[in-house]
Write an enzyme that holds these catalytic residues in place. Structure first.
Site, PDB file in Angstrom:
ATOM      1  N   GLY A 121       8.670  -1.914   5.904  1.00 45.89           N
ATOM      2  CA  GLY A 121       8.033  -1.474   4.675  1.00 45.89           C
ATOM      3  C   GLY A 121       7.548  -2.614   3.802  1.00 45.89           C
ATOM      4  N   TYR A 122       7.221  -2.287   2.554  1.00 44.58           N
ATOM      5  CA  TYR A 122       6.566  -3.186   1.611  1.00 44.58           C
ATOM      6  C   TYR A 122       5.353  -3.806   2.304  1.00 44.58           C
ATOM      7  CZ  TYR A 122       6.366  -5.515  -2.868  1.00 44.58           C
ATOM      8  OH  TYR A 122       5.982  -5.907  -4.127  1.00 44.58           O
ATOM      9  N   LEU A 123       4.481  -2.930   2.755  1.00 42.06           N
ATOM     10  CA  LEU A 123       3.393  -3.314   3.644  1.00 42.06           C
ATOM     11  C   LEU A 123       2.379  -4.231   2.969  1.00 42.06           C
ATOM     12  CD1 LEU A 123       2.698   0.120   5.395  1.00 42.06           C
ATOM     13  CD2 LEU A 123       4.354  -1.659   6.007  1.00 42.06           C
ATOM     14  N   HIS A 124       1.909  -5.201   3.757  1.00 40.31           N
ATOM     15  CA  HIS A 124       0.841  -6.102   3.305  1.00 40.31           C
ATOM     16  C   HIS A 124      -0.234  -6.133   4.388  1.00 40.31           C
ATOM     17  CE1 HIS A 124       2.576  -8.960   6.144  1.00 40.31           C
ATOM     18  NE2 HIS A 124       3.734  -8.901   5.498  1.00 40.31           N
ATOM     19  N   LYS A 170       3.505 -13.874  13.619  1.00 36.71           N
ATOM     20  CA  LYS A 170       4.294 -14.639  12.643  1.00 36.71           C
ATOM     21  C   LYS A 170       5.775 -14.663  13.024  1.00 36.71           C
ATOM     22  CE  LYS A 170       5.589 -13.298   8.481  1.00 36.71           C
ATOM     23  NZ  LYS A 170       6.976 -13.825   8.314  1.00 36.71           N
ATOM     24  N   HIS A 228       0.762  -6.201   8.137  1.00 33.18           N
ATOM     25  CA  HIS A 228       1.128  -4.907   8.711  1.00 33.18           C
ATOM     26  C   HIS A 228      -0.104  -4.033   8.937  1.00 33.18           C
ATOM     27  CE1 HIS A 228       4.843  -5.862   6.240  1.00 33.18           C
ATOM     28  NE2 HIS A 228       5.352  -5.745   7.446  1.00 33.18           N
ATOM     29  N   GLY A 264       3.447  -8.728  15.026  1.00 37.88           N
ATOM     30  CA  GLY A 264       2.694  -9.877  14.554  1.00 37.88           C
ATOM     31  C   GLY A 264       3.240 -11.186  15.107  1.00 37.88           C
TER      32      GLY A 264
END
Length: 281
Positions: A31-34, A149, A37, A147
């Site tokens: 969550g807390y998508l950026h 990252k 995502h 991702g």
């Protein structure tokens, strides 16, 4: 967009979708998508008939004293952004749904989890592989999107999928960065303005290392020292690790003569950031 919190309801719905012949793409998140995502969701939407996004802050991958309680959460925003990016189904289970009373089964990948972040965060990857394994069994996707990252996480999950003969294709997507090069992360919100300004040294250090390799540098230890010196010029930077490892088995290399992963973990204040770059030789 469908939203499910119950595992059995989620499985029943997806079973019906599979009967209709739909290919399922899956994006597991905390969550807390950026934008990082969202790039995964958009790609999944292009390559599949149905896109499932899970939002679950997994307590089993946080160690003692880590940021589970304060990990950023905004479920209303996540729902809106997921739908706009092309998600068809959201799976938002509670902790008791994923880990009911008496839960005592874990999935562990050896060796690959004993270095880099696995060394710095004991037990972290045990939580990651266990929850991803559960999510794969619940969603049963054709493709799952991760991702670059989280490079070590990707390699660990690829190994788990191969070793356990899972019928899912792991799709690895490029790192998404801010305009100044900082890798997007939900934890970036923790940084104050001074820390944020200094954090871009990670991207600069990785680019410097890539350039040195392209210019002929092959001594991994010497290059590692150069990276460390560059990062240490920022007074708020506290290095957890700088590693140059084999791009497949994550073992430290002495000589750079094949594909390597340059991986960093650095704290700015109380915020631990990771970044990496793959360099082919």
């Amino acid at each position: 967009m469908e939203i499910y919190k119950n595992i059995q309801e989620m499985k029943s719905y997806l079973k019906e979708m599979r009967k209709e012949g739909k290919k399922i793409g899956f994006v597991p998140t905390m969550g807390y998508l950026h934008e990082g995502h969202l790039s995964l969701i958009r790609r999944a939407a292009v390559e599949n008939d149905l896109v499932v996004v899970s939002i679950f802050v997994n307590p089993r991958q946080f160690g003692p004293g880590e940021d589970f309680e304060r990990y950023p959460r905004n479920i209303e925003q996540d729902i809106r952004l997921s739908q706009e990016a092309g998600a068809n189904v959201l799976f938002i289970p509670g902790i008791n749904e994923m880990y009911p009373e008496g839960f005592n089964t874990y999935v562990e990948v050896k060796q690959l989890t004993e270095t880099l972040c696995g060394k710095s965060r004991p037990g972290h990857f045990l939580g990651v592989t266990t929850v991803v394994n559960k999510l794969f069994h619940i969603v049963n996707p054709d493709r799952a999107y991760f991702g670059q990252k989280d490079a070590q996480q990707v390699i660990v999950i690829q190994r788990m999928v191969k070793d356990l003969n899972m019928d899912v294709e792991v799709v690895v997507c490029p790192i998404v960065r801010e305009a100044d090069g900082l890798a997007m992360s939900s934890r970036n919100v923790y940084l104050n303005s001074e820390e944020r300004g200094q954090a871009i040294v990670l991207f600069h250090a990785l680019n410097m290392a890539k350039e040195r390799i392209e210019q002929g540098e092959r001594d991994a230890m010497r290059l590692k020292k150069q990276i460390e010196m560059m990062i240490q010029q920022q007074p708020l930077a506290n290095i957890d690790y700088v590693s140059i490892v084999d791009g497949e088995n994550l073992e430290e290399v002495k000589e750079i003569n094949h594909k390597v992963l340059i991986a960093l973990a650095v704290k700015f204040g109380t915020t631990r950031l990771i970044d990496n770059m793959i360099v082919e030789v």
